[in-house]
Design a protein around this motif. Structure first.
Motif, PDB file in Angstrom:
ATOM      1  N   UNK A   5      27.734  77.484  40.932  1.00  0.00           N
ATOM      2  CA  UNK A   5      26.718  76.739  40.204  1.00  0.00           C
ATOM      3  C   UNK A   5      27.332  76.368  38.856  1.00  0.00           C
ATOM      4  N   UNK A   6      26.723  75.423  38.156  1.00  0.00           N
ATOM      5  CA  UNK A   6      27.279  75.027  36.856  1.00  0.00           C
ATOM      6  C   UNK A   6      26.509  75.659  35.703  1.00  0.00           C
ATOM      7  N   UNK A   7      25.258  75.265  35.508  1.00  0.00           N
ATOM      8  CA  UNK A   7      24.469  75.751  34.375  1.00  0.00           C
ATOM      9  C   UNK A   7      24.182  77.239  34.526  1.00  0.00           C
ATOM     10  N   UNK A   8      24.628  78.017  33.543  1.00  0.00           N
ATOM     11  CA  UNK A   8      24.401  79.447  33.581  1.00  0.00           C
ATOM     12  C   UNK A   8      25.460  80.224  34.324  1.00  0.00           C
ATOM     13  N   UNK A   9      26.425  79.523  34.929  1.00  0.00           N
ATOM     14  CA  UNK A   9      27.548  80.182  35.611  1.00  0.00           C
ATOM     15  C   UNK A   9      28.877  79.710  35.025  1.00  0.00           C
ATOM     16  N   UNK A  10      29.062  78.415  34.938  1.00  0.00           N
ATOM     17  CA  UNK A  10      30.268  77.864  34.324  1.00  0.00           C
ATOM     18  C   UNK A  10      30.057  77.544  32.850  1.00  0.00           C
ATOM     19  N   UNK A  11      28.913  76.963  32.529  1.00  0.00           N
ATOM     20  CA  UNK A  11      28.623  76.580  31.143  1.00  0.00           C
ATOM     21  C   UNK A  11      27.354  77.277  30.668  1.00  0.00           C
ATOM     22  N   UNK A  12      27.326  77.604  29.381  1.00  0.00           N
ATOM     23  CA  UNK A  12      26.204  78.353  28.805  1.00  0.00           C
ATOM     24  C   UNK A  12      25.161  77.364  28.291  1.00  0.00           C
ATOM     25  N   UNK A  38      28.965  67.643  31.254  1.00  0.00           N
ATOM     26  CA  UNK A  38      29.016  69.072  30.917  1.00  0.00           C
ATOM     27  C   UNK A  38      30.415  69.627  31.154  1.00  0.00           C
ATOM     28  N   UNK A  39      31.009  69.262  32.267  1.00  0.00           N
ATOM     29  CA  UNK A  39      32.365  69.722  32.561  1.00  0.00           C
ATOM     30  C   UNK A  39      33.363  69.148  31.556  1.00  0.00           C
TER      31      UNK A  39
END
Length: 227
Positions: free
Chosen positions: A11-18, A118-119
């Motif tokens: 997942x991205x939000x909350x896993x890769x990015x804060x 985001x990335x």
């Protein structure tokens, strides 16, 4: 049981990015423009993992028909505008991705534009080629439906049972379970006020284990192998 995953779906939000604190603040502020008073903390608790479309539809149906049809676009643009100065990757994500010896991709309930930006804002875009990014824009029914995870498996050429998903919300865990994919819960993001409670919530949703430091992932994979 599979001895080792052939694909990791992040997942991205909350896993890769804060991003969840930022996103919840923007949603809270935007809802306030339409007379809905809900704090960022309440927003995070109730709607973490939801798409902006789903949040807009919820309030439009329940209490606020004045919410415009383009609510999600309004929230998205306001959130994206904060990325350059506020969005950070989560601790040790770069090191983890750089040292993974297994195929990986990202599957996010964000729409394509927001996911890409985001990335890019966090410098994680170098780890995820375009063909390894899957957003809610690509499916009819986003998480908690299984479609997004199944699409990621299909495009990456891996059977669902050969993959592993990492999610931080019950919404994402539910989607992975529905897709028939083993799922790890992650509780290392700054919006998680009560890690112990969140751990139980993710386990109850179907995660087979939960971790809080991305440096633990390699050992979690060894545990998965031992299975």
């Amino acid at each position: 049981m599979l001895s080792y995953p052939e694909l990791i779906i992040f997942d991205c939000d909350g896993v890769l990015v804060d991003s969840e604190v930022l996103s919840s603040r923007v949603v809270s502020e935007t809802l306030g423009h339409y007379g809905i008073r809900i704090t960022p903390d309440e927003t995070a608790t109730r709607f973490s993992g939801y798409t902006d479309e789903a949040i807009g539809h919820f309030f439009a149906a329940e209490s606020c028909p004045e919410i415009p049809e383009n609510f999600a676009s309004i929230v998205e643009e306001a959130t994206i505008s904060c990325f350059p100065n506020e969005l950070k990757s989560l601790p040790f994500v770069r090191e983890t991705l750089a040292n993974l010896n297994v195929l990986f991709c990202v599957a996010s309930n964000s729409r394509t534009k927001r996911l890409d930006l985001a990335l890019a804002a966090t410098g994680l875009d170098r780890f995820f080629a375009a063909e390894c990014r899957f957003s809610s824009s690509l499916v009819k029914n986003p998480k908690p439906a299984p479609e997004l995870h199944l699409l990621a498996c299909q495009k990456m050429g891996v059977l669902p049972e050969q993959a592993l998903v990492i999610e931080d919300t019950p919404t994402g865990v539910t989607a992975a379970v529905a897709a028939g994919i083993p799922v790890l819960g992650y509780i290392g993001a700054s919006h998680i006020a009560d890690p112990a409670h969140q751990k139980e919530t993710l386990l109850d949703a179907g995660a087979y284990a939960v971790f809080e430091d991305m440096r633990q992932l390699q050992s979690m994979l060894k545990d998965y192998t031992a299975g």
